[in-house]
Write an enzyme that holds these catalytic residues in place. Structure first.
Site, PDB file in Angstrom:
ATOM      1  N   HIS A  14       1.056  -1.421  -0.397  1.00  0.00           N
ATOM      2  CA  HIS A  14       0.127   0.400   0.391  1.00  0.00           C
ATOM      3  C   HIS A  14       0.744   1.697  -0.505  1.00  0.00           C
ATOM      4  O   HIS A  14       1.817   1.819   0.776  1.00  0.00           O
ATOM      5  CB  HIS A  14      -1.586   0.222   1.236  1.00  0.00           C
ATOM      6  CG  HIS A  14      -0.227  -0.473   2.808  1.00  0.00           C
ATOM      7  ND1 HIS A  14      -0.065  -1.227   3.295  1.00  0.00           N
ATOM      8  CD2 HIS A  14      -0.181   0.724   3.680  1.00  0.00           C
ATOM      9  CE1 HIS A  14       0.473  -1.476   4.248  1.00  0.00           C
ATOM     10  NE2 HIS A  14       0.430  -0.192   4.400  1.00  0.00           N
ATOM     11  N   HIS A  33       0.948   5.167   1.497  1.00  0.00           N
ATOM     12  CA  HIS A  33       0.253   5.863   1.558  1.00  0.00           C
ATOM     13  C   HIS A  33       0.163   7.486   1.227  1.00  0.00           C
ATOM     14  O   HIS A  33       1.610   7.858   0.644  1.00  0.00           O
ATOM     15  CB  HIS A  33       1.069   6.557   3.585  1.00  0.00           C
ATOM     16  CG  HIS A  33       0.723   4.971   4.273  1.00  0.00           C
ATOM     17  ND1 HIS A  33       0.563   4.770   5.376  1.00  0.00           N
ATOM     18  CD2 HIS A  33       1.269   4.011   3.502  1.00  0.00           C
ATOM     19  CE1 HIS A  33       0.406   3.839   5.922  1.00  0.00           C
ATOM     20  NE2 HIS A  33       1.142   3.771   5.158  1.00  0.00           N
TER      21      HIS A  33
HETATM   22  P1  5GP Z   1       1.743   0.110   7.521  1.00  0.00           P
HETATM   23  O1  5GP Z   1       1.868   0.627   9.035  1.00  0.00           O
HETATM   24  O2  5GP Z   1       1.220  -1.361   7.085  1.00  0.00           O
HETATM   25  O3  5GP Z   1       2.498   1.067   6.507  1.00  0.00           O
HETATM   26  O4  5GP Z   1       0.199   0.874   6.955  1.00  0.00           O
HETATM   27  C1  5GP Z   1      -1.135   0.103   7.489  1.00  0.00           C
HETATM   28  C2  5GP Z   1      -2.286   1.508   7.270  1.00  0.00           C
HETATM   29  O5  5GP Z   1      -3.455   0.915   7.104  1.00  0.00           O
HETATM   30  C3  5GP Z   1      -2.599   2.638   9.076  1.00  0.00           C
HETATM   31  O6  5GP Z   1      -1.658   3.427   9.029  1.00  0.00           O
HETATM   32  C4  5GP Z   1      -3.977   1.680   9.687  1.00  0.00           C
HETATM   33  O7  5GP Z   1      -3.869   2.726  10.691  1.00  0.00           O
HETATM   34  C5  5GP Z   1      -4.231   1.272   8.353  1.00  0.00           C
HETATM   35  N1  5GP Z   1      -5.740   0.198   8.337  1.00  0.00           N
HETATM   36  C6  5GP Z   1      -5.336  -0.907   8.750  1.00  0.00           C
HETATM   37  N2  5GP Z   1      -6.347  -1.042   9.206  1.00  0.00           N
HETATM   38  C7  5GP Z   1      -7.151  -0.140   8.746  1.00  0.00           C
HETATM   39  C8  5GP Z   1      -8.732  -0.837   8.852  1.00  0.00           C
HETATM   40  O8  5GP Z   1      -9.199  -1.077   8.789  1.00  0.00           O
HETATM   41  N3  5GP Z   1      -9.064   0.410   8.167  1.00  0.00           N
HETATM   42  C9  5GP Z   1      -8.400   1.272   6.912  1.00  0.00           C
HETATM   43  N4  5GP Z   1      -9.349   2.901   6.846  1.00  0.00           N
HETATM   44  N5  5GP Z   1      -7.733   1.723   7.453  1.00  0.00           N
HETATM   45  C10 5GP Z   1      -6.730   0.501   8.085  1.00  0.00           C
END
Ligand code: 5GP
Length: 186
Positions: free
Chosen positions: A172, A174
């Protein structure tokens, strides 16, 4: 103790896991801070303790998520793609979905994901055959920035692996904006 963990951390832990309970992390190795202890700390110390707790929690969640990274297990994003759980969708096409992060780190914080993971649990797993979808994700990030009115200044971040605090193993991007960004990032 739940009282020492900010609610957004609990949410994040819930969201980041598919087959894992909440992670409880002590702020210091020898003890966890109780709500009574916190009450007696000066407010700056309390803020620092909350910050330390959130940071440690984030790192622990990332390590726990990394342990399952290569299992091929579905993630919370599969349920969002399937619309089994709600999300605030900003952009969608045949290959890409973009939706608002549940724990926004900026006024605009949108996640851009491939609908078909195809082995892309993280950017580090990319192969030459992924070139097209990687380009589509980046272009979708631009469309999101345009739709959100932040084309003049926005940041695109990919956290790769536990050292970068990746918590969901479905690639993903951001897309962050709507405030002044700092450099270097934390
Ligand atoms: P990472 O930490 O892997 O780079 O980013 C994962 C992102 O997914 C985090 O910023 C977290 O807030 C978001 N996230 C996790 N679970 C959910 C969810 O159920 N719904 C949404 N909209 N975002 C989520």
């Amino acid at each position: 103790m739940a009282a020492s963990i900010p609610p957004f951390s609990l949410l994040r832990n819930y969201a980041a896991t598919t087959a894992r309970a909440f992670v409880t992390v002590k702020v210091k190795p020898s003890y966890a801070i109780s709500s009574t202890t916190l009450h007696h700390l000066p407010s700056r110390s309390r803020r620092l303790q909350f910050y330390a707790s959130a940071t440690n929690n984030e790192e622990a969640a990332a390590r726990a998520a990394a342990a399952n990274a290569d299992s091929g297990a579905p993630t919370i994003f599969d349920r969002i793609i399937a619309k089994e759980i709600p999300s605030s969708i900003v952009y969608e096409d045949e290959k890409v979905l973009a939706f608002r992060d549940i724990d926004p780190q900026a006024p605009v914080h949108v996640l851009v994901i491939p609908k078909f993971r195809d082995g892309l649990t993280q950017l580090g797993k990319a192969e030459a055959r992924h070139g097209e979808i990687l380009g589509q994700l980046l272009y979708a990030a631009k469309i999101v920035a345009e739709k959100e009115g932040i084309l003049d200044g926005f940041r695109v971040v990919i956290n790769n692996g536990s050292d970068a605090c990746q918590s969901v193993y479905h690639l993903h991007l951001h897309v962050l904006g709507g405030r002044q960004m700092k450099w270097p990032p934390g």
